[in-house]
Design a protein around this motif. Structure first.
Motif, PDB file in Angstrom:
ATOM      1  N   UNK A  17      11.794   1.682  47.151  1.00 26.28           N
ATOM      2  CA  UNK A  17      11.194   2.519  48.195  1.00 26.28           C
ATOM      3  C   UNK A  17       9.863   3.078  47.708  1.00 26.28           C
ATOM      4  N   UNK A  18       8.903   3.172  48.623  1.00 26.57           N
ATOM      5  CA  UNK A  18       7.588   3.688  48.265  1.00 26.57           C
ATOM      6  C   UNK A  18       7.080   4.714  49.264  1.00 26.57           C
ATOM      7  N   UNK A  19       6.113   5.482  48.834  1.00 22.85           N
ATOM      8  CA  UNK A  19       5.480   6.509  49.676  1.00 22.85           C
ATOM      9  C   UNK A  19       4.060   6.060  49.976  1.00 22.85           C
ATOM     10  N   UNK A  20       3.709   6.047  51.261  1.00 24.95           N
ATOM     11  CA  UNK A  20       2.372   5.587  51.664  1.00 24.95           C
ATOM     12  C   UNK A  20       1.765   6.523  52.694  1.00 24.95           C
ATOM     13  N   UNK A  21       0.435   6.494  52.756  1.00 28.94           N
ATOM     14  CA  UNK A  21      -0.320   7.311  53.715  1.00 28.94           C
ATOM     15  C   UNK A  21      -1.339   6.422  54.419  1.00 28.94           C
ATOM     16  N   UNK A  47      10.616  12.788  38.119  1.00 29.15           N
ATOM     17  CA  UNK A  47      11.775  11.954  37.764  1.00 29.15           C
ATOM     18  C   UNK A  47      12.520  11.595  39.050  1.00 29.15           C
ATOM     19  N   UNK A  48      12.077  10.525  39.686  1.00 28.60           N
ATOM     20  CA  UNK A  48      12.571  10.165  41.019  1.00 28.60           C
ATOM     21  C   UNK A  48      12.632   8.656  41.125  1.00 28.60           C
ATOM     22  N   UNK A  49      13.841   8.142  41.196  1.00 28.49           N
ATOM     23  CA  UNK A  49      14.067   6.695  41.210  1.00 28.49           C
ATOM     24  C   UNK A  49      15.174   6.408  42.218  1.00 28.49           C
ATOM     25  N   UNK A  50      14.853   5.704  43.293  1.00 24.25           N
ATOM     26  CA  UNK A  50      15.852   5.464  44.332  1.00 24.25           C
ATOM     27  C   UNK A  50      15.587   4.128  45.023  1.00 24.25           C
TER      28      UNK A  50
END
Length: 307
Positions: free
Chosen positions: A112-116, A230-233
């Protein structure tokens, strides 16, 4: 219920007609890509059409409920995902329970990734966190839907950072991406494979991936850990059928899927959709489902989605 010799005969002849795989999100999502990979391979193995049917809506609940209503004969399969299968039934009655489905196999995990949007003022995950701290609730984000793995885990991230975000469901990963690109939300948090072509075209910027290492298909995007979080999902996808299907048919499906899941041809198709192979057999998949239900029961209470 078919029993005894008749069940064995039924299983031996299965499938005699087309098999349908229901995808509870729209076409083009990572879940849809997984279904099409397996449909292609099952068609070659079974010698009958294997049809992918997209039924989006309600964060995956609409299509999952339709799969639950189907005849209990193994001819309707569900491409299940973490949130729709294990979290939505905890939030409200969506027309099915997690226990209404029998697992065939977990197939893949999608990072999963975060995008703008390309014109967003946010240039890093830290920018988003700082903005949310200054004005709680002002930063909006989209995921495939309420109760999705992406939604639950972003809320966990927000709680860990001491911030408040406003969530808006996207009716699937592609819909969530559109909301970010249109400016309806400030960022989108979905399967990273949804971003590849748009990122390459400069139409959006991927600020971080919630993975242990950088992704081969987004090599320039740093992980959350590289940015100090520390975020891995990841979200898992797996094949199921509704309870009541003859045991012999379930076992035939499990055996066939296991045979094709780890072949070079299937791996090549997964790679095409930027998916990570993560096969679990029926028993191991059931264990993971049960563990997710237990975890989500706690998390959903913590973030206020259930009492």
């Amino acid at each position: 219920m078919i029993t005894g010799i008749s069940a064995q005969v039924f299983a031996a002849e299965y499938p005699e007609k087309p098999v349908e795989i229901i995808v509870p999100f729209g076409a083009g999502d990572a879940l849809d890509g997984t279904a099409r990979v397996i449909a292609d391979r099952l068609k070659a193995s079974f010698g009958v059409p294997v049809i992918v049917k997209n039924i989006p809506g309600a964060g995956g609940a609409k299509g999952t409920a339709e799969a639950n209503k189907a005849s209990h004969d193994g001819y309707t399969l569900l491409m299940g995902s973490t949130g729709a299968l294990t979290a939505r039934p905890l939030i409200k009655d969506p027309g099915y329970k997690t226990s209404d489905f029998v697992p065939i196999a977990q197939l893949v995990e999608a990072p999963i990734g975060l995008a703008v949007s390309a014109d967003s003022p946010f240039k890093s995950v830290k920018d988003i966190v700082e903005a949310a701290k200054k004005d709680p609730g002002s930063v909006k984000y989209a995921t495939p839907g309420p109760g999705s793995t992406q939604h639950i885990n972003m809320e966990i991230f927000a709680k860990d950072q001491g911030i408040k975000l406003t969530h808006i469901g996207g009716r699937g990963g592609k819909g969530a991406v559109v909301k970010a690109m249109s400016g309806e939300v400030d960022f989108v948090f979905v399967g990273a494979s949804n971003y590849t072509s748009l990122a390459k075209a400069g139409k959006l910027h991927v600020l971080g991936v919630a993975a242990e290492d950088r992704l081969a298909f987004l090599p320039d995007v740093p992980t959350f850990k590289e940015q100090g979080y520390d975020f891995d999902v990841a979200v898992w996808f797996g094949l199921l059928t509704n309870s009541g299907a003859p045991d012999e048919v379930v076992e035939k499906l499990r055996t066939t899927v296991a045979e094709i899941a780890n072949t070079p041809q299937t791996r090549a198709l997964y790679k095409k959709f930027n998916l990570n192979e993560a096969f679990l057999d029926g028993a191991a998949f059931q264990k993971r489902i049960d563990e997710n239900v237990t975890k989500h029961s706690v998390v959903l209470k913590e973030i206020g989605l259930i009492n």
